[in-house]
Scaffold this motif. Structure first.
Motif, PDB file in Angstrom:
ATOM      1  N   GLY A 113       0.806  -1.213   0.000  1.00 25.25           N
ATOM      2  CA  GLY A 113       0.000   0.000   0.000  1.00 25.25           C
ATOM      3  C   GLY A 113       0.839   1.263   0.000  1.00 25.25           C
ATOM      4  N   LYS A 114       2.147   1.136   0.057  1.00 20.41           N
ATOM      5  CA  LYS A 114       3.015   2.312   0.016  1.00 20.41           C
ATOM      6  C   LYS A 114       3.128   2.789  -1.426  1.00 20.41           C
ATOM      7  CE  LYS A 114       5.764   0.962   3.971  1.00 20.41           C
ATOM      8  NZ  LYS A 114       7.098   0.563   4.424  1.00 20.41           N
ATOM      9  N   TRP A 115       3.118   4.057  -1.602  1.00 20.02           N
ATOM     10  CA  TRP A 115       3.176   4.648  -2.945  1.00 20.02           C
ATOM     11  C   TRP A 115       4.618   4.724  -3.404  1.00 20.02           C
ATOM     12  CZ3 TRP A 115      -0.845   5.098  -5.912  1.00 20.02           C
ATOM     13  CH2 TRP A 115      -0.744   5.832  -7.089  1.00 20.02           C
ATOM     14  N   ASP A 116       4.873   4.262  -4.614  1.00 19.76           N
ATOM     15  CA  ASP A 116       6.216   4.297  -5.185  1.00 19.76           C
ATOM     16  C   ASP A 116       6.272   5.466  -6.167  1.00 19.76           C
ATOM     17  OD1 ASP A 116       8.627   3.925  -6.428  1.00 19.76           O
ATOM     18  OD2 ASP A 116       8.386   1.757  -6.682  1.00 19.76           O
ATOM     19  N   TYR A 117       6.881   6.567  -5.748  1.00 23.44           N
ATOM     20  CA  TYR A 117       6.912   7.776  -6.572  1.00 23.44           C
ATOM     21  C   TYR A 117       7.796   7.603  -7.805  1.00 23.44           C
ATOM     22  CZ  TYR A 117       4.338  10.066  -2.912  1.00 23.44           C
ATOM     23  OH  TYR A 117       3.363  10.403  -2.039  1.00 23.44           O
ATOM     24  N   GLU A 118       8.770   6.745  -7.771  1.00 29.33           N
ATOM     25  CA  GLU A 118       9.618   6.509  -8.943  1.00 29.33           C
ATOM     26  C   GLU A 118       8.814   5.830 -10.051  1.00 29.33           C
ATOM     27  OE1 GLU A 118      13.250   4.468  -8.033  1.00 29.33           O
ATOM     28  OE2 GLU A 118      13.748   5.856  -6.417  1.00 29.33           O
ATOM     29  N   LYS A 119       7.994   4.866  -9.683  1.00 35.41           N
ATOM     30  CA  LYS A 119       7.150   4.207 -10.686  1.00 35.41           C
ATOM     31  C   LYS A 119       6.160   5.205 -11.286  1.00 35.41           C
ATOM     32  CE  LYS A 119       7.272  -0.568  -9.068  1.00 35.41           C
ATOM     33  NZ  LYS A 119       6.469  -1.682  -8.563  1.00 35.41           N
ATOM     34  N   GLU A 120       5.591   6.037 -10.440  1.00 32.59           N
ATOM     35  CA  GLU A 120       4.645   7.043 -10.931  1.00 32.59           C
ATOM     36  C   GLU A 120       5.343   7.998 -11.897  1.00 32.59           C
ATOM     37  OE1 GLU A 120       1.198   9.242 -11.564  1.00 32.59           O
ATOM     38  OE2 GLU A 120       1.497   7.223 -10.800  1.00 32.59           O
ATOM     39  N   ASN A 121       6.561   8.430 -11.549  1.00 34.61           N
ATOM     40  CA  ASN A 121       7.318   9.335 -12.410  1.00 34.61           C
ATOM     41  C   ASN A 121       7.635   8.659 -13.747  1.00 34.61           C
ATOM     42  OD1 ASN A 121       8.617  11.702 -13.113  1.00 34.61           O
ATOM     43  ND2 ASN A 121      10.593  10.972 -12.347  1.00 34.61           N
ATOM     44  N   ASP A 122       8.021   7.380 -13.725  1.00 38.08           N
ATOM     45  CA  ASP A 122       8.291   6.642 -14.960  1.00 38.08           C
ATOM     46  C   ASP A 122       7.029   6.555 -15.819  1.00 38.08           C
ATOM     47  OD1 ASP A 122      10.885   6.265 -14.155  1.00 38.08           O
ATOM     48  OD2 ASP A 122      10.582   4.179 -13.476  1.00 38.08           O
ATOM     49  N   ASN A 123       5.894   6.304 -15.184  1.00 32.89           N
ATOM     50  CA  ASN A 123       4.628   6.232 -15.920  1.00 32.89           C
ATOM     51  C   ASN A 123       4.280   7.575 -16.548  1.00 32.89           C
ATOM     52  OD1 ASN A 123       4.211   3.540 -15.342  1.00 32.89           O
ATOM     53  ND2 ASN A 123       2.979   3.939 -13.518  1.00 32.89           N
ATOM     54  N   LEU A 124       4.493   8.655 -15.821  1.00 32.68           N
ATOM     55  CA  LEU A 124       4.208   9.985 -16.369  1.00 32.68           C
ATOM     56  C   LEU A 124       5.109  10.290 -17.562  1.00 32.68           C
ATOM     57  CD1 LEU A 124       3.651  12.112 -13.135  1.00 32.68           C
ATOM     58  CD2 LEU A 124       1.947  11.468 -14.850  1.00 32.68           C
ATOM     59  N   GLN A 125       6.371   9.947 -17.461  1.00 34.43           N
ATOM     60  CA  GLN A 125       7.295  10.188 -18.568  1.00 34.43           C
ATOM     61  C   GLN A 125       6.912   9.351 -19.793  1.00 34.43           C
ATOM     62  OE1 GLN A 125      11.169   9.427 -16.947  1.00 34.43           O
ATOM     63  NE2 GLN A 125      11.339  11.473 -16.021  1.00 34.43           N
ATOM     64  N   ALA A 126       6.539   8.115 -19.576  1.00 35.51           N
ATOM     65  CA  ALA A 126       6.113   7.248 -20.684  1.00 35.51           C
ATOM     66  C   ALA A 126       4.847   7.802 -21.322  1.00 35.51           C
ATOM     67  CB  ALA A 126       5.882   5.825 -20.190  1.00 35.51           C
ATOM     68  N   ASN A 127       3.928   8.291 -20.492  1.00 33.63           N
ATOM     69  CA  ASN A 127       2.692   8.877 -20.993  1.00 33.63           C
ATOM     70  C   ASN A 127       2.983  10.110 -21.837  1.00 33.63           C
ATOM     71  OD1 ASN A 127       0.025   9.534 -21.394  1.00 33.63           O
ATOM     72  ND2 ASN A 127      -0.279  10.406 -19.365  1.00 33.63           N
ATOM     73  N   GLN A 128       3.859  10.972 -21.379  1.00 33.15           N
ATOM     74  CA  GLN A 128       4.198  12.186 -22.118  1.00 33.15           C
ATOM     75  C   GLN A 128       4.875  11.848 -23.444  1.00 33.15           C
ATOM     76  OE1 GLN A 128       6.538  14.233 -19.199  1.00 33.15           O
ATOM     77  NE2 GLN A 128       4.771  15.250 -18.255  1.00 33.15           N
ATOM     78  N   ALA A 129       5.772  10.880 -23.417  1.00 37.83           N
ATOM     79  CA  ALA A 129       6.454  10.481 -24.649  1.00 37.83           C
ATOM     80  C   ALA A 129       5.458   9.910 -25.654  1.00 37.83           C
ATOM     81  CB  ALA A 129       7.536   9.444 -24.348  1.00 37.83           C
ATOM     82  N   TRP A 130       4.530   9.095 -25.174  1.00 40.37           N
ATOM     83  CA  TRP A 130       3.527   8.504 -26.065  1.00 40.37           C
ATOM     84  C   TRP A 130       2.630   9.587 -26.661  1.00 40.37           C
ATOM     85  CZ3 TRP A 130      -1.787   8.103 -26.313  1.00 40.37           C
ATOM     86  CH2 TRP A 130      -2.256   7.185 -27.234  1.00 40.37           C
ATOM     87  N   GLU A 131       2.204  10.544 -25.832  1.00 41.65           N
ATOM     88  CA  GLU A 131       1.348  11.626 -26.312  1.00 41.65           C
ATOM     89  C   GLU A 131       2.075  12.491 -27.334  1.00 41.65           C
ATOM     90  OE1 GLU A 131      -0.250  13.781 -23.013  1.00 41.65           O
ATOM     91  OE2 GLU A 131      -1.583  12.142 -22.417  1.00 41.65           O
ATOM     92  N   MET A 132       3.371  12.742 -27.148  1.00 41.72           N
ATOM     93  CA  MET A 132       4.134  13.523 -28.118  1.00 41.72           C
ATOM     94  C   MET A 132       4.237  12.784 -29.445  1.00 41.72           C
ATOM     95  SD  MET A 132       7.179  15.190 -25.762  1.00 41.72           S
ATOM     96  CE  MET A 132       8.138  15.582 -27.189  1.00 41.72           C
ATOM     97  N   GLN A 133       4.466  11.470 -29.385  1.00 44.81           N
ATOM     98  CA  GLN A 133       4.542  10.669 -30.602  1.00 44.81           C
ATOM     99  C   GLN A 133       3.192  10.665 -31.323  1.00 44.81           C
ATOM    100  OE1 GLN A 133       5.613   6.590 -30.010  1.00 44.81           O
ATOM    101  NE2 GLN A 133       5.623   6.099 -32.178  1.00 44.81           N
ATOM    102  N   LYS A 134       2.124  10.513 -30.569  1.00 40.83           N
ATOM    103  CA  LYS A 134       0.777  10.507 -31.148  1.00 40.83           C
ATOM    104  C   LYS A 134       0.489  11.845 -31.814  1.00 40.83           C
ATOM    105  CE  LYS A 134      -4.031  10.252 -29.837  1.00 40.83           C
ATOM    106  NZ  LYS A 134      -4.959  10.298 -28.748  1.00 40.83           N
ATOM    107  N   GLN A 135       0.824  12.950 -31.150  1.00 37.41           N
ATOM    108  CA  GLN A 135       0.597  14.285 -31.702  1.00 37.41           C
ATOM    109  C   GLN A 135       1.393  14.478 -32.988  1.00 37.41           C
ATOM    110  OE1 GLN A 135      -1.673  16.430 -30.736  1.00 37.41           O
ATOM    111  NE2 GLN A 135      -1.115  17.841 -32.348  1.00 37.41           N
ATOM    112  N   GLN A 136       2.630  13.987 -33.016  1.00 35.16           N
ATOM    113  CA  GLN A 136       3.459  14.100 -34.204  1.00 35.16           C
ATOM    114  C   GLN A 136       2.844  13.311 -35.365  1.00 35.16           C
ATOM    115  OE1 GLN A 136       7.444  12.717 -33.651  1.00 35.16           O
ATOM    116  NE2 GLN A 136       8.148  13.444 -35.635  1.00 35.16           N
ATOM    117  N   GLU A 137       2.325  12.117 -35.113  1.00 33.58           N
ATOM    118  CA  GLU A 137       1.707  11.311 -36.155  1.00 33.58           C
ATOM    119  C   GLU A 137       0.436  11.961 -36.671  1.00 33.58           C
ATOM    120  OE1 GLU A 137       1.333   7.548 -34.237  1.00 33.58           O
ATOM    121  OE2 GLU A 137       3.413   6.990 -34.634  1.00 33.58           O
ATOM    122  N   ILE A 138      -0.327  12.580 -35.773  1.00 36.98           N
ATOM    123  CA  ILE A 138      -1.542  13.289 -36.201  1.00 36.98           C
ATOM    124  C   ILE A 138      -1.169  14.464 -37.092  1.00 36.98           C
ATOM    125  CG2 ILE A 138      -3.426  14.760 -35.363  1.00 36.98           C
ATOM    126  CD1 ILE A 138      -3.626  12.841 -32.937  1.00 36.98           C
TER     127      ILE A 138
END
Length: 152
Positions: A113-138
Motif C-alpha cells: 500500500g506504500k506509494w512508489d513515486y519513482e514508478k509514478e514518475n516513470d509512468n508519467l514520462q512514458a505517458n508524455q512520450a507517447w502523447e508527443m509521438q501521437k501528436q506528431q503522427e496526427i
C-alpha cells in the motif's frame, strides 16, 4: 461467298501548318497498327467517340463535372482508406493505453500500500512520450491530407 459491302469514299485534307491538323496527322502516323488496321478504322473510332460524348454532354451538361468529381472522390477515398489503415493501430494503442491508465499504478510490488513515486514518475514520462509521438503522427497525417487537397 463474298460479303456484301456498301463503301463510301471520302478524303480528309490536313493542313500541317495548323496545330490541330498536325496533331491529328501525328496521331494517325503513330497509332497502334494492331488496334487500328487502317486510317479508316482510327477515324471511325475517333468520330464515334467524339460525337457520342458530345451528344451525352448535350443531354446532360453536368456529365463532365460529375466525371471529374467522381475521379476526385475516388482519389480522396483511396487516400482516406490508406490513412485509416495507418490510424487503426494507433487507435487500438490509444485505447489500450487508456485502459492501462485506469489500472492502479505506483504501488510497490509487495502490495504494502506504500506509494512508489519513482514508478509514478516513470509512468508519467512514458505517458508524455507517447502523447508527443501521437501528436506528431496526427500532424503528419494532417499535413499529408492538406498536401493532397492542395494538389487539386
Amino acid at each position: 461467298m463474298r460479303k456484301e459491302r456498301k463503301i463510301i469514299n471520302t478524303n480528309i485534307r490536313l493542313n500541317l501548318l495548323e496545330e490541330s491538323d498536325r496533331k491529328a496527322w501525328e496521331h494517325l502516323q503513330n497509332m497502334d497498327r494492331k488496334e487500328y488496321k487502317s486510317y479508316s478504322r482510327a477515324v471511325v473510332a475517333a468520330l464515334n467517340d467524339y460525337f457520342d460524348r458530345k451528344e451525352k454532354l448535350e443531354e446532360d451538361p453536368y456529365l463532365e463535372t460529375r466525371e471529374k468529381e467522381d475521379v476526385f472522390l475516388d482519389s480522396l477515398l483511396s487516400k482516406f482508406e490508406k490513412q485509416l489503415e495507418n490510424a487503426v493501430p494507433l487507435m487500438i494503442a490509444e485505447h489500450m493505453f487508456q485502459l492501462l491508465q485506469h489500472m492502479p499504478r505506483g504501488v510497490d510490488s509487495e502490495n504494502t500500500g506504500k506509494w512508489d513515486y519513482e514508478k509514478e514518475n516513470d509512468n508519467l514520462q512514458a505517458n508524455q512520450a507517447w502523447e508527443m509521438q501521437k501528436q506528431q503522427e496526427i500532424e503528419e497525417a494532417e499535413d499529408a491530407a492538406l498536401d493532397f487537397a492542395d494538389s487539386f
